[in-house]
Design an enzyme around this catalytic site. Sequence first.
Site, PDB file in Angstrom:
ATOM      1  N   VAL A 201     -33.293 -12.998  17.714  1.00  0.00           N
ATOM      2  CA  VAL A 201     -33.687 -14.114  16.857  1.00  0.00           C
ATOM      3  C   VAL A 201     -34.634 -13.686  15.741  1.00  0.00           C
ATOM      4  O   VAL A 201     -34.857 -14.433  14.789  1.00  0.00           O
ATOM      5  CB  VAL A 201     -34.326 -15.239  17.694  1.00  0.00           C
ATOM      6  CG1 VAL A 201     -33.311 -15.777  18.704  1.00  0.00           C
ATOM      7  CG2 VAL A 201     -35.582 -14.780  18.420  1.00  0.00           C
ATOM      8  N   LYS A 202     -35.223 -12.508  15.873  1.00  0.00           N
ATOM      9  CA  LYS A 202     -36.095 -11.909  14.847  1.00  0.00           C
ATOM     10  C   LYS A 202     -37.087 -12.915  14.257  1.00  0.00           C
ATOM     11  O   LYS A 202     -37.239 -13.022  13.044  1.00  0.00           O
ATOM     12  CB  LYS A 202     -35.267 -11.255  13.735  1.00  0.00           C
ATOM     13  CG  LYS A 202     -34.467 -10.037  14.195  1.00  0.00           C
ATOM     14  CD  LYS A 202     -33.793  -9.352  13.021  1.00  0.00           C
ATOM     15  CE  LYS A 202     -33.025  -8.116  13.457  1.00  0.00           C
ATOM     16  NZ  LYS A 202     -31.824  -8.445  14.271  1.00  0.00           N
ATOM     17  N   ARG A 203     -37.766 -13.615  15.127  1.00  0.00           N
ATOM     18  CA  ARG A 203     -38.748 -14.587  14.660  1.00  0.00           C
ATOM     19  C   ARG A 203     -40.017 -13.871  14.204  1.00  0.00           C
ATOM     20  O   ARG A 203     -40.397 -12.849  14.769  1.00  0.00           O
ATOM     21  CB  ARG A 203     -39.068 -15.600  15.759  1.00  0.00           C
ATOM     22  CG  ARG A 203     -37.884 -16.462  16.174  1.00  0.00           C
ATOM     23  CD  ARG A 203     -37.318 -17.234  14.995  1.00  0.00           C
ATOM     24  NE  ARG A 203     -36.319 -18.214  15.416  1.00  0.00           N
ATOM     25  CZ  ARG A 203     -35.095 -18.270  14.944  1.00  0.00           C
ATOM     26  NH1 ARG A 203     -34.684 -17.395  14.053  1.00  0.00           N
ATOM     27  NH2 ARG A 203     -34.261 -19.202  15.346  1.00  0.00           N
TER      28      ARG A 203
END
Length: 309
Positions: free
Chosen positions: A104-106
Amino acid sequence: MINKLIAKIQKTKAPIVVGLDPMLSYVPKHVQQKAFAEYGETLEGAAEAIWQFNKEIIDKTYDLIPAVKPQIAMYEQFGVEGLLAYKKTVEYCKSKDLIVIGDVKRGDIGSTSAAYAVGHLGKVQVGSKSYAGFDEDFATVNPYLGSDGVKPFIDVCKEENKGLFILVKTSNPSSGEFQDQLIEGRPLYELVGEKVAQWGEEHCGDSYSYIGAVVGATYPEQGKVLRKIMPRSYILVPGYGAQGGRGKDLVHFFNEDGLGAIVNSSRGIIAAYRQEAYARFGEEHFGEASRAAVEDMIADIQGALTQAL
């Protein structure tokens, strides 16, 4: 969760993760046509095609692998219907006892970071009840806003016994524009790696930390350095296969115990039927092609590790 991941890697002898990153163009025509016949050429129809595609690949590979890594953007492009397919995919993988790494590479700060952490790894309170949102086992996090963006995730991971993979040196060609910049003579990715190791001390399993790192297969020399900087951090290694990485390039990501890294392949597995090496399976048997690609990847990596360690 890191202990479970390691146990499954040891059981399967497969330090690999299948990236469930489905573009609609990867989905064979017969799967698309069946979904469109039921739901029309709509976002719901596209999401159904993606879900059925994923399900077949999972059914054909789950006994060979320890983990999967769905990339949420591939689902978000279909809006709410795509996110429902993402959720169904996560739940189905967990029903097969697979570890789910939510790609999700938040990367945000404060209450926003905390909300992302709760949504993907924790539980949200609704009145007197609490609910898990997407409920992945690990999530990928961008650290370039600093500790403010990472600590809320670590806090939730401690509560839920889950983990993170933090972007350190990514596999894309332009990653060096920022990540390789020198600060007092050292590249930025090394400083980020040191921070990951430090964060990892706050949340450790039996032999490895719950706080891992993402380091691209396309940068093996940097991988050697980062392996030493982060000795107890598991490294998620993207870039195998379609991006050029091979087993012989990856041995330096592992520790002497043969652990410490898990290698991702996405379209090299899920779209294997489109490759010449697996064309014999045809579109109708795309899941079998994916299984064969997994078997070949395991053999490649294990062969390289056996020679090197």
